[in-house]
Design a protein around this motif. Sequence first.
Motif, mmCIF file in Angstrom:
data_model
loop_
_atom_site.group_PDB
_atom_site.id
_atom_site.type_symbol
_atom_site.label_atom_id
_atom_site.label_comp_id
_atom_site.label_asym_id
_atom_site.label_seq_id
_atom_site.Cartn_x
_atom_site.Cartn_y
_atom_site.Cartn_z
ATOM 1 N N TYR A 33 -10.231 6.380 3.549
ATOM 2 C CA TYR A 33 -9.733 5.159 2.907
ATOM 3 C C TYR A 33 -10.792 4.470 2.048
ATOM 4 O O TYR A 33 -10.493 3.605 1.251
ATOM 5 C CB TYR A 33 -9.266 4.155 3.969
ATOM 6 N N HIS A 35 1.493 4.532 -2.675
ATOM 7 C CA HIS A 35 1.568 5.989 -2.483
ATOM 8 C C HIS A 35 2.809 6.557 -3.186
ATOM 9 O O HIS A 35 2.794 7.680 -3.681
ATOM 10 C CB HIS A 35 1.619 6.346 -0.998
ATOM 11 N N HIS A 69 0.843 -1.213 0.000
ATOM 12 C CA HIS A 69 0.000 0.000 0.000
ATOM 13 C C HIS A 69 0.877 1.262 0.000
ATOM 14 O O HIS A 69 0.662 2.186 -0.793
ATOM 15 C CB HIS A 69 -0.893 -0.051 1.248
ATOM 16 N N GLU A 70 1.883 1.284 0.864
ATOM 17 C CA GLU A 70 2.756 2.466 0.939
ATOM 18 C C GLU A 70 3.557 2.631 -0.344
ATOM 19 O O GLU A 70 3.807 3.759 -0.788
ATOM 20 C CB GLU A 70 3.686 2.386 2.151
ATOM 21 N N HIS A 74 -5.863 7.263 -1.608
ATOM 22 C CA HIS A 74 -6.649 6.176 -1.027
ATOM 23 C C HIS A 74 -7.850 5.886 -1.930
ATOM 24 O O HIS A 74 -8.513 6.806 -2.392
ATOM 25 C CB HIS A 74 -7.102 6.540 0.391
HETATM 26 ZN ZN LIG Z 1 -2.273 5.171 2.823
#
Ligand SMILES: [Zn+2]
Length: 364
Positions: free
Chosen positions: A297, A186, A182-183, A192
Amino acid sequence: MHQCFAFMTLLTLCVGSAAAAQEPCQVRLILFLPSDVKEPAGYQERIDQIVAYSESFLTEGFTRWGHDNIVMPFRHTADGHAEVLKVRGKKDASQYSDASVRNEAIASAIEQNGLDVGRQIWWVMVYVGDPPKKFRVFRGAFDPKIGGWSVCNYNTLAGNIRPSAPLGEEFLATINLKAVIHELGHGFQLPHIGPRRTDNGGNSLMGPTHASFRKVASKRDNRVYLSEAAAALMSTHPAFRGVADARKQLPKVQLSEMKYAANSQDKTLSVSGRVKSGRKAVYAVVADESDARPGEYWTKTYVDKVDDDGRFDVTITEPSPTKGTLKIWFAFANGALTGNGKQSGKRGAVAKAYSFTNGRWNFR
Ligand SMILES: [Zn+2]
């Protein structure tokens, strides 16, 4: 002689910077070891598994949403292992407590390996000792100077990362592999993006934590999928096209024929219009920031491929009976993301508010 030396230095500099400009944008994985920790045994195998899992997860997602010609940006050594840039920190583990650890990690990795690479996506895994010790910070972001970065904990808990296991499986959830990827998302400038019911894929990579998903959506569903919007946004990123990140200023954006419509019969909203720009807009992206979201999110996000004449028509298929705001931006062929040509990513989105009264959505 003197002159010749000067000429050679100049030539070397020129060749050096040309190489940097042409170096493809890739994921550079750093294992960061503060000065007082022992190198974790078997880290190569664990990292091989993390990279293999990420590759298969993303490949499956791109395939699901019909993207061809995607290049995986992960680096491998000649003997087939994931490339790991091992960096020893100058301070001990207790002195690294936030995402700024990336600055030292990236600078040292560049220096120790003599890298001259232009913008890259830096994936920094910090090891502060075996569980229950862990580096608590999980963060990631786009950075126009260095490309993108993410910081996460490197977890040594014994077990196997099976490529076919869902990210919500007990072991993968315990080592928090979803947050690790997930990071990284980014780092590719993904916002999100929440799960859509009709996608039937479980939780979304850029969506809520396992715990939040279980509380709100499903106790049993441990699947995680790559959302349509995440796949579209990443498909234009230089890293997934196998090219250098040579993005400069944002393209200018001119919108016309904008139409916002609510169809109360089939309970959908739509955004259509025409985008004009010096660069080719490939995808129109619409985030539905509904007041009904349990949190940011959970933002359901929709896409449409922009026609050759710049026309797009995005349907919001799962609006909630409440007010909210639609955010509209575009992914351009060179990987630039903006809706207004002024700010980058979702921050540069065009906003349109809507309300919900007497069973109908209304655009103001
Ligand atoms: Zn995040």
